[in-house]
Design an enzyme around this catalytic site. Structure first.
Site, mmCIF file in Angstrom:
data_model
loop_
_atom_site.group_PDB
_atom_site.id
_atom_site.type_symbol
_atom_site.label_atom_id
_atom_site.label_comp_id
_atom_site.label_asym_id
_atom_site.label_seq_id
_atom_site.Cartn_x
_atom_site.Cartn_y
_atom_site.Cartn_z
ATOM 1 C CG HIS B 316 -2.123 -0.862 1.038
ATOM 2 N ND1 HIS B 316 -2.152 -2.153 1.473
ATOM 3 C CD2 HIS B 316 -3.318 -0.637 0.460
ATOM 4 C CE1 HIS B 316 -3.324 -2.687 1.172
ATOM 5 N NE2 HIS B 316 -4.052 -1.790 0.557
ATOM 6 N N GLY B 317 2.019 1.208 0.622
ATOM 7 C CA GLY B 317 2.829 2.417 0.635
ATOM 8 C C GLY B 317 4.078 2.278 1.463
#
Lengths: 294, 463
Positions: B316-317
């Site tokens: 996701h990041g």
């Protein structure tokens, strides 16, 4: 009903209802953004963000077509009635809760349509505080259909039905019912980011060909005495943003005696704008210098 | 969107009706390229590099008969995809964290993350694995580019497999009136979910998450639940729109959400939440990892689950908050597995739902927080402490806004918990003037909100 008919119905309803809604908003023109509005009067409704939206959208058409000057400031000058100025028609674009970032949006748009305006920059520590209402990203499109527009209609309806008073005049003055806060402490420290924003805005106005005037609004006596040095440093730094030929009206000089609090009473605001009028008159009669870049 | 979508759909429809299948696909590819390059032209370079690279490796894998050579090419392909993603997305994160151990100043050039890189990289990895396993042939460059860059899905999914989408693209006769209806309905619902409901929650969330140092208990819980609904309505709204646009092209894009907040266990939650990512995690992460063990035990399954979810969190990041989010879910999934297989105590449905929902909501605090400090501050405020009831929201937000947010939030909460899902609504559509008016109204109200100041980007655009 067939699928094809359903699809056509959806598309037609969107086009017809949407189109009718756009036409209605264009016709009502509550923000004065469409057509020739010279000589017409438009007043903001509601405070806070709503006042900002009104004054911002007025800057596209209503202000450039009807005014020769613009005063930008915060709630400190929001209740000053600029219609009392005799020689120049100035719109009071001060915003209750507004900062330099909000004023910038208004000035930028006004200068695009009327570059040679007189711009009165109110100098007060609240203007260089780092916050803002945000940006009305949709600009003029918001006048054709937006939540802000619905809010404006709601306020207009309240006003027309007599449920709410009209607190603004067509010069943008927000007529406070009374002094709301007596001695409101303001942070006098300059935030570098907002100081730069202020500086760039003054420079932008100057380079656009606008006539620039600084206006140091009155500070309540007890607050000034408490933070005398900080205020002096603040004003000294802010004064340097203006060129020697650009007038600065200082209402904190010994010749003035405003006894009001942070926000001025009606009488105080009247006295203050009359003092501004006198100073502007004097400069006007001498021929208020235009920007050297104009 | 107002001009782009109708023009592209109408052009595609016209070409399909004129039996110009090849031209229709060219039109679709061009539209996807324009859409992708619209924000930043240089992003297109990365997309093109990814397409060319994976297409070439897939071709080599397809032509090679030797198993070990095929495997080497597969490993190389996956490695290159990870390198591309890692360099653009994670280099700064990794080097910054390494600099805590080896104190060397890290100066990296600012690189704009290409739109949807996490999503199209996953699709490329799936494509390579499917080619390696012989599930799909290595497609033509033209087909592969059309599949990867398909504009409704390229930025935030749903993540499609080649055999799901490409076969349809190649065989499509174009959209029918029925698929266009389904597309319109889903698009209208999705847009409404995003711009009206999710963005209303976003206002509450942003306001509170900007003041986490002084949060009262009630504010912390309000922010936690508001974000839980914001992210669901935002992402499922986007997915509905993507599926809807897919249908307008006559293509069935896989479903991504199935009322996840009605789940009564965390396993069920992941079967209903971001379904296409869950499938990727299961098929392409969990299964290969579990196959590495000769004998599978519950403990090993739990370890692999946590590992897979850690990777999913990091996907996701580049932030410890996402890693923590993944870890928490991995842990919860493991506990759920142990509970099912060892403890075997049946909890009352309402209690299991409540526990699941509370866990999901609290885990989302990590997902939303910009850093671990804010996450801990918010989680700390959820616990009983001195400032429990204080709220200053009414001083920051006007009564009009509070009323508006309350009504819209109530609609969002009811829709998430009780109402039919978007696909149920689309499938159960009654063709009548009244329903046409209802869906046209959804579109009009959404346009109105879009033209206002309160707009937010899609959350998953950042990934």
């Amino acid at each position: 009903m067939t699928y094809r008919a359903f699809n056509l119905h959806v598309i037609l309803i969107v086009l017809v209802l949407g189109g009718a809604f756009l036409c209605f908003n264009y016709w009502v023109n509550i923000y004065g953004v469409f057509g020739d509005v010279s000589g017409k009067s438009y007043s903001p409704l509601g405070g806070g963000t709503t006042e900002y939206v009104f004054k911002y959208l007025f800057s596209y058409n209503y202000i450039p077509r009807n005014f020769d000057g613009l005063m930008i400031g915060s709630s400190i000058t929001d209740n000053w009635d600029t219609s009392r100025l005799n020689n120049v028609k100035v719109y009071n674009a001060s915003l209750n809760g507004g900062r330099i970032a909000d004023a910038k949006q208004i000035v930028d748009v006004v200068l695009k349509y009327r570059p040679n305006m007189l711009i009165i920059f109110v100098i007060h520590p609240i203007m260089t505080q780092p916050s803002s209402f945000g940006v009305l990203e949709k600009g003029i499109w918001a006048a054709l259909g937006s939540l802000e527009l619905f809010r404006a209609y709601y306020l207009k309806l309240q006003f027309e039905l007599g449920f709410a008073p009209q607190e603004f005049n067509s010069f943008g003055q927000y007529d406070f019912p009374e002094i709301r806060k007596k001695w409101n402490e303001t942070n006098v420290d300059i935030s570098e980011g907002t100081f730069d924003e202020y500086r760039l805005l003054v420079e932008h106005a100057r380079y656009s060909g606008a006539r620039v005037v600084g206006l140091i609004s009155p500070i309540a006596g007890p607050l000034f005495k408490k933070n005398r040095e900080a205020y002096r440093r603040y004003y000294a730094r802010m004064r340097r943003l203006f060129k020697p030929w650009e007038p600065i009206i200082d209402l904190n000089g010994p010749e003035y005696d405003f006894t009001d609090g942070t926000h001025m009473s009606r009488i105080g605001a009247r006295q203050a704008i009359d003092a501004v009028d006198l100073q502007l008159d004097a400069w006007m009669s001498e021929g208020l210098p235009m920007s050297c870049h104009s | 969107m107002f001009a782009f979508l109708p023009v592209v759909v109408a052009g595609y429809y016209g070409l399909c009706r004129a039996k110009q299948g090849l031209l229709a696909q060219v039109w679709m590819l061009l539209a996807s390229i324009v859409f992708y390059a619209w924000g930043r032209l240089e992003h297109l370079v990365w997309l093109v590099v990814s397409i060319l690279l994976n297409w070439a490796i897939a071709k080599i894998i397809a032509r090679t008969s030797d198993v070990s050579t095929r495997k080497q090419w597969l490993v190389l392909g996956i490695g290159l995809n990870i390198c591309l993603l890692g360099t653009l997305k994670y280099a700064k994160f990794i080097l910054t964290n390494l600099s805590y151990i080896f104190p060397v100043p890290v100066v990296l050039p600012e690189v704009w993350l290409p739109l949807g890189i996490s999503f199209f990289t996953i699709q490329q990895v799936m494509f390579l694995v499917d080619c390696y396993e012989g599930l799909v042939p290595a497609s033509r460059l033209f087909d592969h580019a059309t599949f990867v860059s398909f504009f409704p899905c390229v930025s935030s999914g749903p993540i499609s497999r080649v055999r799901q989408l490409l076969t349809q693209i190649q065989r499509t006769q174009g959209p029918s009136a029925q698929t266009i209806t389904g597309g319109l309905v889903l698009f209208a619902i999705g847009l409404f979910k995003k711009v009206v409901l999710a963005d209303s929650f976003a206002q509450i969330v942003d306001l509170i998450f900007n003041h986490t140092k002084t949060l009262s208990g009630i504010q912390a819980w309000l922010a936690t639940f508001a974000y839980t609904f914001q992210i669901y309505l935002d992402f499922s709204g986007y997915s509905d729109m993507a599926i809807g646009i897919g249908l307008m092209f006559g293509l069935v894009v896989p479903m991504n959400f199935d009322a996840p907040y009605r789940s009564c266990s965390i396993i069920e939650f992941w079967q209903r939440w971001h379904i296409t990512l869950s499938k990727f995690i299961t098929v392409y992460l969990y299964t290969p990892m579990i196959r590495c063990f000769k004998q599978v035990s519950l403990v090993k399954a739990c370890i692999v689950t946590v590992l897979a979810m850690l990777i999913a969190g990091l996907w996701h990041g580049p932030s410890w908050t996402f890693v923590t989010f993944g870890f928490l879910h991995g842990l919860a999934l493991s506990v759920n597995q142990v509970w099912r297989k060892k403890i075997k105590i049946k909890m009352p449905t309402i209690l299991s739902w409540l526990v699941t929902f509370l866990f999901v909501s609290i885990a989302f605090v990590f997902f939303r927080s910009p850093d671990m400090m804010v996450a801990f501050e918010t989680c700390g405020a959820l616990l009983p402490h001195g400032n429990w009831f204080g709220t200053e929201l009414d001083k920051v937000v006007g009564r009009y806004e509070i009323a508006q947010l309350t009504v819209l939030s109530a609609v969002g909460v009811l829709a998430s918990f009780l109402g039919p899902t978007s696909s149920q609504l689309a499938q159960g559509l009654t063709l009548s003037r009244r329903s046409a008016l209802a869906y046209a109204s959804l579109l009009l109200v959404s346009f109105l909100f879009m033209n206002s100041t309160k707009g937010h980007d899609f959350i998953y655009f950042a990934f």
